[in-house]
Design a protein around this motif. Structure first.
Motif, PDB file in Angstrom:
ATOM      1  N   MET A 240     -13.714  -1.181   4.603  1.00 20.73           N
ATOM      2  CA  MET A 240     -12.909  -2.393   4.446  1.00 20.73           C
ATOM      3  C   MET A 240     -12.573  -2.966   5.826  1.00 20.73           C
ATOM      4  N   ASP A 241     -12.828  -4.271   6.008  1.00 25.39           N
ATOM      5  CA  ASP A 241     -12.602  -4.853   7.336  1.00 25.39           C
ATOM      6  C   ASP A 241     -11.158  -5.364   7.475  1.00 25.39           C
ATOM      7  N   ARG A 242     -10.839  -5.857   8.686  1.00 21.00           N
ATOM      8  CA  ARG A 242      -9.474  -6.279   8.997  1.00 21.00           C
ATOM      9  C   ARG A 242      -9.002  -7.418   8.084  1.00 21.00           C
ATOM     10  N   ASP A 243      -9.893  -8.404   7.846  1.00 24.30           N
ATOM     11  CA  ASP A 243      -9.491  -9.551   7.037  1.00 24.30           C
ATOM     12  C   ASP A 243      -9.160  -9.139   5.609  1.00 24.30           C
ATOM     13  N   GLN A 244      -9.931  -8.208   5.059  1.00 29.61           N
ATOM     14  CA  GLN A 244      -9.668  -7.737   3.695  1.00 29.61           C
ATOM     15  C   GLN A 244      -8.334  -7.004   3.612  1.00 29.61           C
ATOM     16  N   ILE A 245      -8.070  -6.165   4.604  1.00 29.29           N
ATOM     17  CA  ILE A 245      -6.802  -5.428   4.623  1.00 29.29           C
ATOM     18  C   ILE A 245      -5.639  -6.396   4.769  1.00 29.29           C
ATOM     19  N   GLN A 246      -5.782  -7.377   5.654  1.00 26.56           N
ATOM     20  CA  GLN A 246      -4.717  -8.358   5.847  1.00 26.56           C
ATOM     21  C   GLN A 246      -4.432  -9.116   4.558  1.00 26.56           C
ATOM     22  N   LYS A 247      -5.485  -9.499   3.846  1.00 26.27           N
ATOM     23  CA  LYS A 247      -5.299 -10.234   2.596  1.00 26.27           C
ATOM     24  C   LYS A 247      -4.534  -9.395   1.578  1.00 26.27           C
ATOM     25  N   ILE A 248      -4.862  -8.111   1.498  1.00 24.23           N
ATOM     26  CA  ILE A 248      -4.168  -7.211   0.570  1.00 24.23           C
ATOM     27  C   ILE A 248      -2.683  -7.123   0.923  1.00 24.23           C
ATOM     28  N   LEU A 249      -2.398  -6.959   2.211  1.00 24.97           N
ATOM     29  CA  LEU A 249      -0.999  -6.845   2.639  1.00 24.97           C
ATOM     30  C   LEU A 249      -0.238  -8.144   2.386  1.00 24.97           C
ATOM     31  N   GLU A 250      -0.893  -9.278   2.627  1.00 27.06           N
ATOM     32  CA  GLU A 250      -0.241 -10.565   2.363  1.00 27.06           C
ATOM     33  C   GLU A 250       0.083 -10.705   0.877  1.00 27.06           C
ATOM     34  N   GLU A 251      -0.859 -10.317   0.027  1.00 22.11           N
ATOM     35  CA  GLU A 251      -0.626 -10.416  -1.418  1.00 22.11           C
ATOM     36  C   GLU A 251       0.504  -9.491  -1.848  1.00 22.11           C
ATOM     37  N   ARG A 252       0.573  -8.323  -1.245  1.00 18.74           N
ATOM     38  CA  ARG A 252       1.671  -7.407  -1.566  1.00 18.74           C
ATOM     39  C   ARG A 252       3.017  -8.006  -1.178  1.00 18.74           C
ATOM     40  N   LEU A 253       3.040  -8.663  -0.026  1.00 20.31           N
ATOM     41  CA  LEU A 253       4.288  -9.282   0.423  1.00 20.31           C
ATOM     42  C   LEU A 253       4.701 -10.409  -0.510  1.00 20.31           C
ATOM     43  N   LEU A 254       3.744 -11.214  -0.939  1.00 20.36           N
ATOM     44  CA  LEU A 254       4.048 -12.333  -1.817  1.00 20.36           C
ATOM     45  C   LEU A 254       4.392 -11.878  -3.232  1.00 20.36           C
ATOM     46  N   ASP A 255       3.822 -10.751  -3.637  1.00 24.73           N
ATOM     47  CA  ASP A 255       4.094 -10.220  -4.978  1.00 24.73           C
ATOM     48  C   ASP A 255       5.292  -9.277  -5.000  1.00 24.73           C
ATOM     49  N   ARG A 256       5.961  -9.157  -3.839  1.00 25.96           N
ATOM     50  CA  ARG A 256       7.164  -8.323  -3.688  1.00 25.96           C
ATOM     51  C   ARG A 256       6.890  -6.831  -3.897  1.00 25.96           C
ATOM     52  N   PHE A 257       5.668  -6.420  -3.615  1.00 26.33           N
ATOM     53  CA  PHE A 257       5.370  -4.984  -3.545  1.00 26.33           C
ATOM     54  C   PHE A 257       6.155  -4.395  -2.378  1.00 26.33           C
ATOM     55  N   TYR A 258       6.185  -5.186  -1.265  1.00 25.57           N
ATOM     56  CA  TYR A 258       7.087  -4.902  -0.154  1.00 25.57           C
ATOM     57  C   TYR A 258       8.186  -5.949  -0.193  1.00 25.57           C
ATOM     58  N   VAL A 259       9.381  -5.586   0.121  1.00 26.89           N
ATOM     59  CA  VAL A 259      10.482  -6.548   0.112  1.00 26.89           C
ATOM     60  C   VAL A 259      11.159  -6.573   1.474  1.00 26.89           C
ATOM     61  N   SER A 260      12.010  -7.551   1.659  1.00 31.41           N
ATOM     62  CA  SER A 260      12.720  -7.729   2.921  1.00 31.41           C
ATOM     63  C   SER A 260      13.406  -6.436   3.365  1.00 31.41           C
ATOM     64  N   GLY A 261      13.149  -6.062   4.614  1.00 30.95           N
ATOM     65  CA  GLY A 261      13.765  -4.861   5.166  1.00 30.95           C
ATOM     66  C   GLY A 261      12.908  -3.621   5.096  1.00 30.95           C
ATOM     67  N   ASP A 262      11.822  -3.649   4.291  1.00 27.67           N
ATOM     68  CA  ASP A 262      10.918  -2.494   4.228  1.00 27.67           C
ATOM     69  C   ASP A 262      10.197  -2.317   5.565  1.00 27.67           C
ATOM     70  N   ARG A 263      10.013  -1.068   5.975  1.00 27.09           N
ATOM     71  CA  ARG A 263       9.270  -0.781   7.204  1.00 27.09           C
ATOM     72  C   ARG A 263       7.804  -0.541   6.848  1.00 27.09           C
ATOM     73  N   LEU A 264       6.902  -1.177   7.609  1.00 28.11           N
ATOM     74  CA  LEU A 264       5.468  -0.990   7.411  1.00 28.11           C
ATOM     75  C   LEU A 264       4.977   0.001   8.463  1.00 28.11           C
ATOM     76  N   ASN A 265       4.672   1.197   8.020  1.00 32.46           N
ATOM     77  CA  ASN A 265       4.315   2.278   8.925  1.00 32.46           C
ATOM     78  C   ASN A 265       2.816   2.251   9.247  1.00 32.46           C
TER      79      ASN A 265
END
Length: 214
Positions: free
Chosen positions: A1-26
């Motif tokens: 999986m390349d960088r752009d694919q990973i970034q897209k997944i993380l962006e979708e998680r942020l927009l879908d509230r999989f991660y929420v404000s204040g969560d630390r991304l390790n």
């Protein structure tokens, strides 16, 4: 999986509230999850920070940033104004060859909308980027790209709303025709309308954003 694919997944998680404000991304945890080293993860997090989705806290790491709906809407309003200026200048300064190419790309976006979201997104990007270049104003183009980076994750939500891609693609053709006719005011007005979040057609999109920030 390349960088752009990973970034897209993380962006979708942020927009879908999989991660929420204040969560630390390790970095280490994400690297293990995606099967990559920490270097690409660090680069992706830097991109997300540049786009305003996360923030770096000194000696603590990267955290999900608190973003309001009003903030995102203000960025989209700025983008509409900037792209409207690009359309006006493209009508004035663009070459005949580029104007014909722009109309061809506009028609490709209609084909892309009929095919799928990914195909539309690619042709949509090509249309807008050519229009920027046709403006002949490097500082304006630089400012547009800066604004687009900040709203890109949220704009992708538009493509999830049924029917929006088809209507947007049809508007591209009308904008391109105004630019070909060297009608600066019409081109600018059409482009602003194209991106104006106050339109009723964007209500489902605004509602989906509202869920992200609720």
């Amino acid at each position: 999986m390349d960088r752009d694919q990973i970034q897209k997944i993380l962006e979708e998680r942020l927009l879908d509230r999989f991660y929420v404000s204040g969560d630390r991304l390790n970095e280490r945890t994400l690297a293990a999850e995606f099967g990559v080293s920490r270097t690409p993860i660090r680069e992706i997090l830097a991109r997300l920070q540049s786009g305003g989705l996360v923030e770096y806290r000194e000696r603590r790491g990267v955290f999900v940033k608190e973003v309001s709906l009003s903030y995102v809407l203000s960025l989209l309003e700025i983008l509409a104004a900037l792209e409207s200026s690009c359309a006006r200048l493209a009508a004035r300064s663009g070459s005949v060859e580029d104007k014909h190419k722009l109309l061809t790309l506009a028609k490709f976006t209609i084909e892309g909308a009929a095919t799928g979201v990914e195909e539309y997104s690619e042709s949509n990007m090509q249309f807008h980027e050519l229009m920027y270049q046709m403006s002949g104003n490097d500082e304006l183009v630089s400012t547009v790209y800066s604004a687009r980076r900040k709203v890109a994750p949220y704009r992708r939500q538009i493509h999830r709303v049924a029917g929006m891609t088809t209507e947007s693609a049809q508007e591209h053709v009308v904008i391109a025709e105004a630019i070909m006719q060297r009608n600066e005011k019409l081109a600018a007005d059409l482009m602003f309308h194209h991106l104006d979040m106050s339109r009723s057609e964007f209500t489902p999109f605004i509602a989906s954003l509202g869920k992200v920030f609720s």
